[in-house]
Scaffold this active site. Structure first.
Site, short mmCIF file in Angstrom:
data_model
loop_
_atom_site.label_atom_id
_atom_site.label_comp_id
_atom_site.label_asym_id
_atom_site.label_seq_id
_atom_site.Cartn_x
_atom_site.Cartn_y
_atom_site.Cartn_z
N GLY A 261 1.88 -4.64 2.63
CA GLY A 261 0.90 -5.59 1.75
C GLY A 261 -0.76 -5.74 2.87
O GLY A 261 -1.58 -6.46 2.15
N GLY B 117 0.51 0.34 3.37
CA GLY B 117 -0.66 -0.01 4.66
C GLY B 117 -1.83 0.36 3.95
O GLY B 117 -2.94 0.57 4.07
N LYS C 42 16.77 2.89 -1.00
CA LYS C 42 15.45 2.50 0.22
C LYS C 42 15.75 1.17 1.17
O LYS C 42 15.66 0.34 0.29
CB LYS C 42 14.00 2.15 -0.75
N THR D 264 1.18 -2.44 -3.30
CA THR D 264 0.07 -3.19 -3.17
C THR D 264 -1.40 -2.87 -3.66
O THR D 264 -2.32 -3.74 -4.28
CB THR D 264 0.08 -4.15 -1.94
#
Lengths: 258, 66
Positions: free
Chosen positions: A159, A186, A98, A208
């Site tokens: 996050g 997000g 990634k 997150t």
């Protein structure tokens, strides 16, 4: 119905939820996250070993059947991302990478130009490249041209748990981009992952929101179900929306006659 | 002699191999990747690499990330 598999980099996946390993209060919860979420792809980062610290190795907690997706976090330029990718591959956990190229510390927004440059180099070296990008059509097209295996546009900054703030741009990417679109960053709640899938995203990456939940395993299960529900709704083809009411039962003269 | 390990200077005796250095730090070689003077050292040659004065070593491993 035939099985709705998701193919990426030659791998056929049952699950369209990717998870991460960051921010867990205790890494020993990670196997439970993998099982509860059904996820088959999990991200890690690469960092200098802290010679003074005796903290555990995150790899001890990642089930062996997971596809590892190392990220290039920490890279500020394409060259740094390429360097990290090569090091990650030397760990012997496969060719997936990634790409994250970020030089903005406040919003952690990805640098599209450097990301495209790194993608081009790493694809030529045989990597399966999944770049983290802004939800921007031209950047996404340049990544398709560079040979990326997928694009991973952000829903909101990393996050933040703020959901699909880029909704309209994501819609355009899903419509226009021919390789898988994986909404990354997000997503704060299962409903938001579900919405991304209903819109036709191919997968979501959630770290997150799971890791910082009061009960991460329960939240992982909720995300797994939400992604499945959203995918099914997309495949089912939602009915049209309209402004005026439309009765659900036939309107007849019954009870209204003289 | 002196090598730079993850940005910190370190005094070492001559003739130490990379594997010996890693083990002295309590690191299992299969859990790390090493860059020596900006070149990746293949895992199967940790035992053959004898460190030189002035070597810059980066020893990395996977950590939690999203």
């Amino acid at each position: 119905m035939s099985k709705d598999l998701f193919e990426i980099g030659g791998l056929k996946l049952d699950s369209r939820l990717f998870t991460g390993t960051g921010k867990y209060a205790d890494d020993s919860v990670i196997p439970g996250i993998c099982e509860a979420s059904g996820s088959q792809v999990i991200t890690v980062a690469l960092r200098r070993v802290d010679m003074e610290s005796t903290t555990g190795n995150v790899m001890d907690f990642i089930p062996k059947n997971m596809q590892l997706l190392p990220n290039t976090s920490g890279a500020r330029t394409a060259d740094e991302a390429v360097r990290i990718a090569r090091l990650a591959r030397a760990m012997g956990c496969g060719d997936w990478i990634k790409i994250e190229v970020i030089s903005d510390n406040k919003y952690l927004l990805p640098d599209g130009y450097e990301t495209a440059r790194a993608t081009e180099i790493l694809v030529k070296e045989g990597f399966i490249v999944l770049p983290y990008v802004n939800a921007d059509l031209y950047v996404a097209r340049s990544l398709v041209d560079a040979g990326a295996a997928a694009v991973m546009p952000l829903g909101a900054p990393i996050g933040t748990n703020r959901g699909l703030q880029t909704r309209e741009m994501l819609r355009i990417l899903i419509d226009e981009i021919t390789i898988p679109v994986i909404v990354d960053a997000g997503i704060g709640k299962p409903s938001e992952a579900c919405e991304a899938m209903e819109m036709g995203a191919d997968a979501c990456l959630v770290n997150t929101a799971i890791a910082t939940a009061s009960d991460p395993v329960m939240m992982a299960r909720a995300f797994g179900r939400a992604v499945k529900a959203g995918r099914e709704a997309y495949l089912a083809g939602p009915g049209a929306t309209q402004c005026h009411a439309a009765a659900s039962s036939p309107l007849t003269d019954f009870l209204s006659g003289d | 002699m002196v090598v730079v390990l993850n940005g910190k200077k370190m005094d070492m005796t001559e003739g130490v191999t990379l594997l010996e250095l890693l083990e002295s730090k309590g690191l299992s070689p299969e859990t790390v990747v090493v860059e020596r003077n900006k070149e990746i050292v293949p895992a199967d040659s940790f035992t053959d690499v004898v460190l030189n004065d002035g070597d810059h070593l980066e020893v990395l491993r996977f950590v939690g990330g999203g």
